[in-house]
Design an enzyme around this catalytic site. Structure first.
Site, PDB file in Angstrom:
ATOM      1  CB  THR A 181      -0.850  -0.299   1.200  1.00 24.29           C
ATOM      2  OG1 THR A 181       0.353   0.069   2.092  1.00 24.29           O
ATOM      3  CG2 THR A 181      -1.651  -1.678   1.654  1.00 24.29           C
ATOM      4  CG  ASP A 182       1.331   5.495  -0.660  1.00 26.35           C
ATOM      5  OD1 ASP A 182       2.210   5.774  -0.967  1.00 26.35           O
ATOM      6  OD2 ASP A 182       1.294   6.488  -2.697  1.00 26.35           O
ATOM      7  CE1 TYR A 183       3.365   6.089   7.446  1.00 28.13           C
ATOM      8  CE2 TYR A 183       2.189   8.175   6.930  1.00 28.13           C
ATOM      9  CZ  TYR A 183       2.762   7.181   8.038  1.00 28.13           C
ATOM     10  OH  TYR A 183       3.106   7.894   8.602  1.00 28.13           O
ATOM     11  N   GLY A 227      -2.367   3.590   2.981  1.00 28.93           N
ATOM     12  CA  GLY A 227      -3.434   3.674   2.624  1.00 28.93           C
ATOM     13  C   GLY A 227      -4.657   2.593   2.756  1.00 28.93           C
TER      14      GLY A 227
END
Length: 757
Positions: free
Chosen positions: A273-275, A277
């Protein structure tokens, strides 16, 4: 639905390690399995204190699969030692970082780098970044970012390669090959991560993290190709994007992360995931923390990037065990995710040697070296775009008195631009220093700041964050300008260093005003009124609307944010030691009202009927501005001139098993040796669905001596003519195709051929 590329896919999850991975998984508790899916940030750990840090206990307990944003080989060695010597199963950690456009030796921002149109050089920048980062213990980079963007309001346009899917795909491949090399077990290669999957560059209103909504046909033809190119190049990991797709957030979108990415494209690496997310999906309105974590895992997410703090807890660690117990998540899906993470660690050689990236003798020999800085200087100079040069004001002579004026003239910490997290910002080379070094004692350099970045102090603070402040001058605006004008009046030529500061673009840096800040415009106008020749050195992380500047300033050099060696590289170009050869990869609009604006648009049923851009009622145009951009895609001047002639096709017909070879003669007709990017565009004249007015299908960057002529050839096959139709079949349809060859997307030489059945 998606096509299968003819390029062999180099995947991470292949046979040799399957038995070893399965044997480890059979020994793991559910807590240890979930721990492998956890990617927290540790914050800064002081060397010698890793054992007592708040993350150490979690590593010992097997609750961490990797860490990100830890810098220095000594710290990483200490942390890795905890994992492989104190945890029960001794599984090594991944160490990730946003190594976006270089490590400590920093190259131009990616948008600037793309303007070099030099794939081998771009690949080498990734190789050098990998060499430096791995010397410091990092084995995984969250790069390349390949999001197509046609909206310069979006701040992260600075991190991508512009608006074109063909060029973006070529750059994606070059970056992946640069980072990962041919063998991931080498200690100077690292795992790449293509991001942000998918469509992140098309948010509504150009506002970061905002909704993306587009048709599948646009998605497949215009936005997905660079991601697919990275997958075909063998990228080891993929990062999910923040936006939603078809009403489902990408982080929890099974169609995107499983059906498309794994089933159709054959991706066998892992998805991160992105941070934060996962938890952000709660705000999207798709469930509580248990719902969104289960949604992410079931969709195909393998690793949760999070702060893992009381305020930002790790979603998988906090919820998945309970979700298994209540049937929301299957253990088999957790095992599959763990398998992908462990396989990546095997492919990196971490099980064989957990300390392979922890050679403490490497940093001093391989990071920020003289050789690396010389290369960064070359790359920066190749990425700059000459936008205007009336009466050949440039190149300047190294004589007389040169006035350097502007708030970006002497700010080392802004030269690397946004997302330069490993850069030692204060060691970057500002323009003032570069000019003095390159000129030496041949000319006199006089400097004045001239203005602050903006009249608005609050806006200036927002645009100079992350340690990239430009100290606000205590003098009044008038006092600053008066000093600048006094210096300018005694000069032979003025260099105005103006534009955006580094954090005016980047993540969460969207803008509705695409002009140079007004205080700088006022300064520039005052400098022009002195009657002295003015060169605008434009710093920017996005296309800007510089209509006034283009009208009034005789010479404009767009330098983006050039990186560690900015000042030297800019000076090389200003004085002609390097002839500029950069070409725009993103269209510059007349004003923000034209946005989104891009060259490969569709036609309308009522296109403008004249070539002068004059207004016509009941046609597709504006009342107040022409349709054309200020500078088109592919545009860029040189100190020399190039003539195109003798466009030829070896055949006017091509069947589906054949090809057409296109040739054109390019002559350097000016007074300098130079480089030119020869561009080939194609238009599918009639299609079962509407087709763009033209599409880039080839380019070559060539070098020509003064007076030299070279014949440039391109070869088109049926693969180059394929597109996704309304059924999402990847096909080429028989019919007429126009070709255009030239120096930018307004290429004037044209011909045509027919594709037959």
């Amino acid at each position: 639905m998606a096509c299968k590329s003819n390029i062999p896919i180099k995947t991470l999850n292949q046979g040799p390690f399957e038995a070893k991975v399965d044997s480890i998984i059979s020994l793991m508790t559910i807590e240890e399995k979930i721990g492998q899916l956890n990617l927290p940030t540790s914050g800064d750990i002081t060397t010698g204190q890793a054992q007592s840090s708040n993350v150490a206990k979690k590593i010992e307990e097997g609750k961490v699969g990797g860490l990100f944003n830890v810098k220095s080989v000594e710290k990483i060695r200490e942390i890795q030692k905890i994992a492989v010597e104190k945890s029960r199963l001794k599984i090594p950690l991944l160490f990730g970082m946003d190594v976006i456009h270089g490590y400590e030796t920093t190259f131009p921002i990616p948008l600037g780098l793309s303007c070099s149109w030099d794939m081998e050089m771009i690949k080498k920048t990734a190789q050098m970044a990998a060499k430096e980062a791995t010397a410091d213990g990092i084995n995984w980079t969250f790069s390349p970012m390949v999001d197509i963007s046609r909206d310069p309001r979006w701040g992260r346009v600075s991190e991508g390669s512009g608006e074109d899917p063909y060029l973006g795909s070529e750059i994606a491949k070059a970056m992946v090959h640069g980072y990962q090399g041919d063998d991931l077990t080498n200690n100077n290669t690292m795992l790449a991560c293509v991001k942000h999957f998918a469509l992140y560059g098309a948010p509504e209103a150009g506002r970061d993290y905002n909704t993306v909504d587009m048709s599948k046909i646009r998605m497949y033809n215009e936005y997905l190709p660079p991601y697919k190119a990275a997958i075909d190049a063998g990228v080891g990991s993929v990062m999910a994007s923040f936006n939603e797709i078809d009403g489902v957030p990408a982080t929890g979108n099974k169609w995107l992360l499983t059906d498309l990415l794994r089933t159709n494209w054959g991706f066998n690496g892992f998805v991160v995931t992105d941070y934060t997310g996962i938890y952000e999906m709660i705000e999207h309105g798709v469930g509580d923390k248990y719902d969104v974590a289960a949604l992410a895992l079931n969709a195909g997410v393998d690793m949760d990037m999070a702060g893992d703090s009381p305020t930002i807890p790790a979603a998988f660690v906090k919820t998945l065990k309970q979700s298994v117990d209540n049937g929301k998540v299957k253990m088999a899906d957790i095992d599959a995710a763990v398998k992908r993470i462990l396989t990546a660690k095997y492919e990196l050689g971490l099980f064989e040697n957990p300390y392979k990236y922890c050679d403490t003798s490497r940093p001093t020999k391989e990071i920020f070296t003289k050789e690396n800085k010389l290369f960064a200087r070359k790359v920066a100079s190749e990425s700059m775009v000459l936008l205007k040069n009336d009466n050949q004001l440039l190149p300047l002579k190294k004589t007389g008195t040169i006035a350097l004026i502007g708030p970006l003239a002497n700010t080392a910490v802004n030269m690397a631009g946004t997302w330069s997290v490993a850069t030692k910002q204060h060691l970057s080379n500002p323009l003032l220093e570069g000019l003095k070094t390159v000129v030496g004692d041949k000319a006199k350099i006089e400097y004045a700041k001239g203005s602050n970045i903006d009249y608005d102090l609050d806006l200036e603070k927002r645009a100079t964050m992350f340690g990239k402040e430009i100290p606000r001058d205590g003098r009044t605006d008038k006092e600053l300008m008066d000093e600048a004008l006094a210096i300018a009046s005694k000069s032979d030529v003025i260099i105005a260093a103006l534009g955006e500061s580094a954090e005016f673009s980047g993540e969460s840096s969207s803008r509705t005003n695409l002009q140079i800040p007004q205080v700088q415009k006022d300064l520039l106008n005052a400098l022009l009124k002195t009657g002295k020749p003015v060169v605008l050195v434009l710093f920017t992380g996005r296309p800007l609307a510089i209509v006034d500047e283009n009208k009034n300033v005789p010479a404009i050099l767009n330098v983006w944010f050039p990186g560690s060696e900015a000042g030297l590289a800019i000076s090389d170009v200003l004085f002609g030691d390097v002839n500029p050869s950069g070409k725009l990869t993103a269209t510059f609009p007349m004003n923000v009202g034209q946005v989104p604006l891009f060259y490969n648009h569709k036609n309308t049923g009522r296109p403008l009927g004249n070539n002068e851009g004059k207004f016509e009622k009941f046609k597709s145009n504006y009342l107040d501005v022409r349709n054309e951009p200020l500078y088109p895609f592919g545009y860029g001047l040189s100190y020399t001139t190039f003539n195109y002639d003798n466009l030829q096709l070896n055949s006017t017909k091509m069947d589906t098993s054949g090809s057409v070879t296109i040739s054109v003669d390019v002559t350097n007709s000016g007074n300098f040796d130079g480089k030119e990017v020869v561009q080939l565009y194609v238009r599918d004249v009639v299609g079962s669905v509407t087709r763009p007015v033209k599409e880039l299908k080839g380019f070559q960057k060539i070098e020509l001596k003064k007076g030299e002529t070279k014949t440039v050839t391109f070869k088109l096959t049926v693969e180059d003519l394929k597109f996704y139709n309304s059924n999402l079949d990847f096909i080429a349809e028989p019919g007429m195709f126009q070709i255009f060859v030239g120096t930018d997307s307004n290429a004037s030489l044209s011909s045509q051929f027919e594709l037959t059945k």
